[in-house]
Design a protein around this motif. Structure first.
Motif, PDB file in Angstrom:
ATOM      1  N   UNK A  34       0.846  -1.199   0.000  1.00 28.41           N
ATOM      2  CA  UNK A  34       0.000   0.000   0.000  1.00 28.41           C
ATOM      3  C   UNK A  34       0.876   1.241   0.000  1.00 28.41           C
ATOM      4  N   UNK A  35       0.673   2.092  -0.997  1.00 33.29           N
ATOM      5  CA  UNK A  35       1.500   3.283  -1.190  1.00 33.29           C
ATOM      6  C   UNK A  35       1.085   4.414  -0.259  1.00 33.29           C
ATOM      7  N   UNK A  36       2.048   5.193   0.149  1.00 34.22           N
ATOM      8  CA  UNK A  36       1.778   6.373   0.974  1.00 34.22           C
ATOM      9  C   UNK A  36       0.844   7.326   0.239  1.00 34.22           C
ATOM     10  N   UNK A  37       1.015   7.471  -1.071  1.00 33.37           N
ATOM     11  CA  UNK A  37       0.140   8.380  -1.815  1.00 33.37           C
ATOM     12  C   UNK A  37      -1.288   7.843  -1.891  1.00 33.37           C
ATOM     13  N   UNK A  38      -1.467   6.524  -1.873  1.00 34.75           N
ATOM     14  CA  UNK A  38      -2.828   5.966  -1.818  1.00 34.75           C
ATOM     15  C   UNK A  38      -3.453   6.261  -0.454  1.00 34.75           C
ATOM     16  N   UNK A  39      -2.643   6.169   0.604  1.00 34.77           N
ATOM     17  CA  UNK A  39      -3.140   6.488   1.939  1.00 34.77           C
ATOM     18  C   UNK A  39      -3.575   7.954   1.995  1.00 34.77           C
ATOM     19  N   UNK A  40      -2.779   8.847   1.395  1.00 35.09           N
ATOM     20  CA  UNK A  40      -3.148  10.267   1.372  1.00 35.09           C
ATOM     21  C   UNK A  40      -4.491  10.450   0.669  1.00 35.09           C
ATOM     22  N   UNK A  41      -4.682   9.772  -0.441  1.00 35.38           N
ATOM     23  CA  UNK A  41      -5.963   9.848  -1.162  1.00 35.38           C
ATOM     24  C   UNK A  41      -7.105   9.374  -0.276  1.00 35.38           C
ATOM     25  N   UNK A 107      -1.828  -0.029  13.582  1.00 31.96           N
ATOM     26  CA  UNK A 107      -1.841   1.330  13.049  1.00 31.96           C
ATOM     27  C   UNK A 107      -0.921   1.360  11.834  1.00 31.96           C
ATOM     28  N   UNK A 108      -1.495   1.710  10.683  1.00 36.86           N
ATOM     29  CA  UNK A 108      -0.724   1.781   9.449  1.00 36.86           C
ATOM     30  C   UNK A 108      -0.263   3.187   9.141  1.00 36.86           C
ATOM     31  N   UNK A 109      -1.073   4.169   9.556  1.00 34.03           N
ATOM     32  CA  UNK A 109      -0.713   5.543   9.252  1.00 34.03           C
ATOM     33  C   UNK A 109      -1.590   6.524   9.993  1.00 34.03           C
ATOM     34  N   UNK A 110      -1.095   7.757  10.065  1.00 32.48           N
ATOM     35  CA  UNK A 110      -1.852   8.845  10.680  1.00 32.48           C
ATOM     36  C   UNK A 110      -1.497  10.130   9.952  1.00 32.48           C
ATOM     37  N   UNK A 111      -2.390  11.099  10.067  1.00 35.34           N
ATOM     38  CA  UNK A 111      -2.125  12.359   9.402  1.00 35.34           C
ATOM     39  C   UNK A 111      -3.283  13.315   9.557  1.00 35.34           C
ATOM     40  N   UNK A 112      -3.293  14.347   8.728  1.00 36.58           N
ATOM     41  CA  UNK A 112      -4.353  15.348   8.773  1.00 36.58           C
ATOM     42  C   UNK A 112      -4.750  15.741   7.354  1.00 36.58           C
ATOM     43  N   UNK A 113      -5.966  16.238   7.251  1.00 33.89           N
ATOM     44  CA  UNK A 113      -6.427  16.854   6.014  1.00 33.89           C
ATOM     45  C   UNK A 113      -7.091  18.173   6.362  1.00 33.89           C
ATOM     46  N   UNK A 114      -7.069  19.085   5.406  1.00 37.49           N
ATOM     47  CA  UNK A 114      -7.769  20.362   5.538  1.00 37.49           C
ATOM     48  C   UNK A 114      -8.547  20.574   4.256  1.00 37.49           C
ATOM     49  N   UNK A 115      -9.821  20.951   4.419  1.00 38.85           N
ATOM     50  CA  UNK A 115     -10.659  21.289   3.276  1.00 38.85           C
ATOM     51  C   UNK A 115     -11.239  22.675   3.484  1.00 38.85           C
ATOM     52  N   UNK A 116     -11.242  23.462   2.432  1.00 36.48           N
ATOM     53  CA  UNK A 116     -11.862  24.778   2.471  1.00 36.48           C
ATOM     54  C   UNK A 116     -13.271  24.660   1.914  1.00 36.48           C
ATOM     55  N   UNK A 117     -14.197  25.374   2.538  1.00 37.12           N
ATOM     56  CA  UNK A 117     -15.574  25.441   2.050  1.00 37.12           C
ATOM     57  C   UNK A 117     -15.749  26.799   1.391  1.00 37.12           C
ATOM     58  N   UNK A 118     -16.143  26.768   0.122  1.00 39.15           N
ATOM     59  CA  UNK A 118     -16.287  27.977  -0.685  1.00 39.15           C
ATOM     60  C   UNK A 118     -17.594  27.904  -1.462  1.00 39.15           C
ATOM     61  N   UNK A 119     -18.031  29.035  -1.999  1.00 35.46           N
ATOM     62  CA  UNK A 119     -19.166  28.964  -2.912  1.00 35.46           C
ATOM     63  C   UNK A 119     -18.815  28.037  -4.086  1.00 35.46           C
ATOM     64  N   UNK A 120     -19.752  27.198  -4.484  1.00 32.74           N
ATOM     65  CA  UNK A 120     -19.509  26.246  -5.568  1.00 32.74           C
ATOM     66  C   UNK A 120     -19.043  26.955  -6.836  1.00 32.74           C
ATOM     67  N   UNK A 121     -19.569  28.139  -7.106  1.00 28.64           N
ATOM     68  CA  UNK A 121     -19.163  28.891  -8.306  1.00 28.64           C
ATOM     69  C   UNK A 121     -17.687  29.276  -8.247  1.00 28.64           C
ATOM     70  N   UNK A 122     -17.174  29.575  -7.068  1.00 27.36           N
ATOM     71  CA  UNK A 122     -15.759  29.925  -6.914  1.00 27.36           C
ATOM     72  C   UNK A 122     -14.893  28.700  -7.193  1.00 27.36           C
TER      73      UNK A 122
END
Length: 145
Positions: A34-41, A107-122
């Motif tokens: 299992x790839x680290x980039x797959x875990x990020x996804x 435990x295979x991995x840990x981390x964080x994600x951040x998502x911004x909420x914006x108007x859909x048109x933006x």
């Protein structure tokens, strides 16, 4: 964004498939795990599962950051559980702590994600087809130089 309480979680269950293993464009197959980039996804997908039910009409979420610490390997066929837990909602951003575990409880991995909420048109204006076409007049690459 509708209220999203700190501590709320979303779960993504994944079975590792060959396309989740380490296979680089130029270097090919590197490791059959299992790839680290797959875990990020998968961290981003779990965070999005948490966010989407809290979006109001006309809003969209878009990822702005992801971090992954890969702790242990897993192989094709292994069942994984990815959990995203809301740790902060501030200034139109959702921050999640994420954890990946296997069916053995490792435990295979840990981390964080951040998502911004914006108007859909933006969001559409920034990432839609019109934005792609207008990026300085550059035509899409047709292949290697």
């Amino acid at each position: 964004m509708l209220p999203l309480p700190v501590g709320k979680t979303a779960v993504l269950d994944v079975v590792v498939r060959p396309e989740h293993t380490v296979d680089f464009d130029e270097m090919g197959q590197v490791h059959p795990v299992y790839a680290t980039y797959a875990m990020a996804k998968h961290f981003e997908e779990a965070g999005r599962k948490l966010l989407v039910p809290h979006l109001e009409p006309g809003e969209a979420g878009i990822g702005t950051a992801v971090s992954v610490e890969h702790l242990a390997p897993s192989w094709v066929g292994d069942a994984l559980r990815i959990v995203a837990r809301c740790v902060e909602v501030r200034d139109g951003r959702l921050t999640c702590e994420c954890r990946a575990t296997d069916s053995y409880g490792r435990d295979l991995g840990r981390g964080t994600t951040v998502q911004a909420v914006l108007p859909a048109a933006v969001v559409e204006a920034r990432v839609g087809e019109d934005a792609r076409r207008s990026r300085g007049g550059a035509a899409p690459a047709s292949g290697p130089p």
